[in-house]
Design an enzyme around this catalytic site. Structure first.
Site, PDB file in Angstrom:
ATOM      1  NE  ARG A  15      -1.131   2.462   2.969  1.00  0.00           N
ATOM      2  CZ  ARG A  15      -0.584   3.549   3.500  1.00  0.00           C
ATOM      3  NH1 ARG A  15      -0.449   4.649   2.765  1.00  0.00           N
ATOM      4  NH2 ARG A  15      -0.121   3.545   4.740  1.00  0.00           N
ATOM      5  CG  ASP A  16       3.371   4.217   3.020  1.00  0.00           C
ATOM      6  OD1 ASP A  16       3.702   5.024   2.135  1.00  0.00           O
ATOM      7  OD2 ASP A  16       3.381   4.514   4.228  1.00  0.00           O
ATOM      8  CG  HIS A 211       7.585   7.516   5.837  1.00  0.00           C
ATOM      9  ND1 HIS A 211       7.538   7.016   4.564  1.00  0.00           N
ATOM     10  CD2 HIS A 211       6.357   7.334   6.361  1.00  0.00           C
ATOM     11  CE1 HIS A 211       6.317   6.557   4.316  1.00  0.00           C
ATOM     12  NE2 HIS A 211       5.571   6.740   5.390  1.00  0.00           N
ATOM     13  CB  CYS A 242       2.031  10.468   1.919  1.00  0.00           C
ATOM     14  SG  CYS A 242       0.494  11.316   1.530  1.00  0.00           S
TER      15      CYS A 242
HETATM   16  N1  COA Z   1     -12.922   5.442  -3.972  1.00  0.00           N
HETATM   17  C1  COA Z   1     -13.193   5.685  -5.279  1.00  0.00           C
HETATM   18  N2  COA Z   1     -13.611   6.856  -5.736  1.00  0.00           N
HETATM   19  C2  COA Z   1     -13.776   7.840  -4.853  1.00  0.00           C
HETATM   20  C3  COA Z   1     -13.516   7.668  -3.498  1.00  0.00           C
HETATM   21  C4  COA Z   1     -13.057   6.410  -3.061  1.00  0.00           C
HETATM   22  N3  COA Z   1     -12.744   6.164  -1.788  1.00  0.00           N
HETATM   23  N4  COA Z   1     -13.776   8.816  -2.855  1.00  0.00           N
HETATM   24  C5  COA Z   1     -14.182   9.682  -3.774  1.00  0.00           C
HETATM   25  N5  COA Z   1     -14.177   9.113  -4.990  1.00  0.00           N
HETATM   26  C6  COA Z   1     -14.559   9.693  -6.258  1.00  0.00           C
HETATM   27  C7  COA Z   1     -15.967  10.219  -6.240  1.00  0.00           C
HETATM   28  O1  COA Z   1     -16.879   9.207  -6.582  1.00  0.00           O
HETATM   29  C8  COA Z   1     -15.886  11.293  -7.289  1.00  0.00           C
HETATM   30  O2  COA Z   1     -15.900  10.705  -8.571  1.00  0.00           O
HETATM   31  P1  COA Z   1     -16.520  11.471  -9.846  1.00  0.00           P
HETATM   32  O3  COA Z   1     -15.653  12.682 -10.046  1.00  0.00           O
HETATM   33  O4  COA Z   1     -16.394  10.460 -10.943  1.00  0.00           O
HETATM   34  O5  COA Z   1     -17.916  11.802  -9.460  1.00  0.00           O
HETATM   35  C9  COA Z   1     -14.496  11.880  -7.076  1.00  0.00           C
HETATM   36  O6  COA Z   1     -13.740  10.830  -6.477  1.00  0.00           O
HETATM   37  C10 COA Z   1     -14.493  13.093  -6.189  1.00  0.00           C
HETATM   38  O7  COA Z   1     -15.206  12.788  -4.994  1.00  0.00           O
HETATM   39  P2  COA Z   1     -15.139  13.709  -3.706  1.00  0.00           P
HETATM   40  O8  COA Z   1     -15.920  13.083  -2.608  1.00  0.00           O
HETATM   41  O9  COA Z   1     -15.529  15.114  -4.096  1.00  0.00           O
HETATM   42  O10 COA Z   1     -13.653  13.591  -3.308  1.00  0.00           O
HETATM   43  P3  COA Z   1     -12.520  14.678  -3.302  1.00  0.00           P
HETATM   44  O11 COA Z   1     -12.280  15.238  -4.633  1.00  0.00           O
HETATM   45  O12 COA Z   1     -12.832  15.623  -2.195  1.00  0.00           O
HETATM   46  O13 COA Z   1     -11.263  13.775  -2.944  1.00  0.00           O
HETATM   47  C11 COA Z   1     -10.522  11.746  -1.838  1.00  0.00           C
HETATM   48  C12 COA Z   1     -11.184  13.099  -1.708  1.00  0.00           C
HETATM   49  C13 COA Z   1     -10.477  11.124  -0.475  1.00  0.00           C
HETATM   50  C14 COA Z   1     -11.341  10.895  -2.760  1.00  0.00           C
HETATM   51  C15 COA Z   1      -9.168  11.845  -2.471  1.00  0.00           C
HETATM   52  O14 COA Z   1      -8.496  12.943  -1.919  1.00  0.00           O
HETATM   53  C16 COA Z   1      -8.315  10.610  -2.244  1.00  0.00           C
HETATM   54  O15 COA Z   1      -8.650   9.525  -2.648  1.00  0.00           O
HETATM   55  N6  COA Z   1      -7.168  10.773  -1.653  1.00  0.00           N
HETATM   56  C17 COA Z   1      -6.237   9.704  -1.462  1.00  0.00           C
HETATM   57  C18 COA Z   1      -5.334   9.965  -0.331  1.00  0.00           C
HETATM   58  C19 COA Z   1      -4.297   8.888  -0.206  1.00  0.00           C
HETATM   59  O16 COA Z   1      -4.466   7.746  -0.571  1.00  0.00           O
HETATM   60  N7  COA Z   1      -3.139   9.295   0.339  1.00  0.00           N
HETATM   61  C20 COA Z   1      -2.049   8.387   0.542  1.00  0.00           C
HETATM   62  C21 COA Z   1      -2.212   7.536   1.746  1.00  0.00           C
HETATM   63  S1  COA Z   1      -1.876   8.389   3.229  1.00  0.00           S
HETATM   64 ZN    ZN Z   2       3.561   6.117   5.391  1.00  0.00          ZN
END
Ligand code: COA
Ligand code: ZN
Length: 306
Positions: A15-16, A211, A242
């Site tokens: 994952r990370d 990290h 990240c």
């Molecule tokens: N899985 C799949 N799709 C997701 C989702 C999830 N968990 N959460 C949101 N989405 C999709 C929504 O369905 C939407 O899709 P669309 O544009 O096709 O309608 C889009 O993403 C935006 O949704 P929204 O709720 O407005 O999310 P956001 O733009 O505010 O983004 C996250 C928030 C959480 C989705 C996004 O920032 C994210 O996935 N971040 C990942 C962080 C990460 O993994 N960091 C590393 C580990 S620490």
């Molecule tokens: Zn980490």
């Protein structure tokens, strides 16, 4: 306090580690790496993350990875998947996985960058998830617990704001994460001690995730052990970082920790040679660098002691 007699390693490389690799890693390779690590004796493994594929395309096959592993007898209770919001919890739960990690940053600035929410909003989603899925085991990864790439120091008030809410929601599996590798050993001891004291009535299972950005991960690991922490999140080959934390780099390498544990007589149940073989396999396959010391020792990795 002396070091513990046993330590639980939570492997987070799939994952990370994989989330920060740009070239696509095919699903079969991801599953193979997870299997190799589980079969090497890693007791717990974070196999993927159910986050937006737009945010991290590398994780778009989360469902396939989780399902392939869940189909294998004996793996189910050893798997975690990371989520960042309620939609991720729903997607993870749909696969039948029994343990998830919800990431919330103590730093509002990093939480906003990572999951586009304030910590209070993420807490609401975590509470909703805990209510909706009472049988789902939820671990909290408290990101930026030791420092934030945007705001610098993170206050105790910011940390306990999240942890008070999480503990009130019934979560007892809590990992303090040094997302950008700025923690120092005395800080590690101080923070764990303060939180162990604050939540002493709550029977929290504490873990640490360091990290190695500034080369302090091993020192911080030992410091955490000195205050009784017995569970550590590490990544094979020292992969990790990240993508939403500028300057982040690899995790404490699993093989380096296992080497230390073996030499110190601390049991982990993990076979070092098989972790080394996995590091060799994934770095060869993906062409990514290893950030581990024991792997860089070429001929005689294990120093023969009489
Ligand atoms: N899985 C799949 N799709 C997701 C989702 C999830 N968990 N959460 C949101 N989405 C999709 C929504 O369905 C939407 O899709 P669309 O544009 O096709 O309608 C889009 O993403 C935006 O949704 P929204 O709720 O407005 O999310 P956001 O733009 O505010 O983004 C996250 C928030 C959480 C989705 C996004 O920032 C994210 O996935 N971040 C990942 C962080 C990460 O993994 N960091 C590393 C580990 S620490
Ligand atoms: Zn980490």
């Amino acid at each position: 306090m002396p070091y513990p007699s046993s330590v639980t390693v939570v492997e987070v490389g799939p994952r990370d580690g994989f989330q920060s690799i740009q070239p696509w890693i095919d699903t079969e390779t991801k599953v193979t790496v997870c299997r190799m690590l589980l079969d090497a004796g890693v007791p717990l493994l974070e196999c993927t993350s159910f986050i937006s594929p737009k945010a991290i395309p590398q994780m778009k096959d989360a469902q396939e990875v989780a399902q392939a592993l869940l189909a294998q007898p004996g793996y189910r209770d050893r798997l975690y998947a990371l989520v960042g919001n309620k939609k991720g919890v729903d997607r993870a739960a749909d696969t039948g996985i029994s343990q998830i990690t919800m990431v919330i940053s103590a730093s509002p600035a990093h939480n906003q960058s990572n999951v586009n929410k304030l910590p209070a909003q993420s807490l609401e989603e975590l509470c909703a998830a805990a209510q909706a899925y009472p049988d789902l085991h939820i671990k909290l990864d408290l990101a930026t617990a030791f420092g934030c790439p945007f705001q610098g120091e993170v206050s105790m008030k910011e940390i306990t704001f999240v942890l008070d809410g999480v503990v009130a929601a019934g979560i007892r599996d809590i990992c303090l994460c040094d997302t950008i590798g700025v923690a120092m050993p005395e800080q590690v001891k101080g923070l764990f001690y303060a939180l162990q004291t604050r939540y002493s009535q709550k029977d929290v299972l504490w873990s640490a995730h360091f990290h190695n950005t500034r080369g302090m991960a091993m020192a911080n690991t030992l410091a955490a052990m000195e205050v009784g922490v017995q569970r550590f999140e590490t990544a094979v080959a020292g992969l990790g970082g990240c993508p939403f934390a500028p300057g982040a780099s690899g995790n404490m390498a699993t093989e380096d920790l296992v080497y230390f544990l073996n030499e110190a007589g601390i049991s982990s149940g993990i076979q070092l040679d098989r972790v080394l073989a996995t590091a060799e396999y994934i770095t060869g396959k993906v062409g990514c660098c290893r950030d581990s010391k024991i792997n860089a020792v070429t001929a005689q990795k294990i120093f023969p002691r009489t």
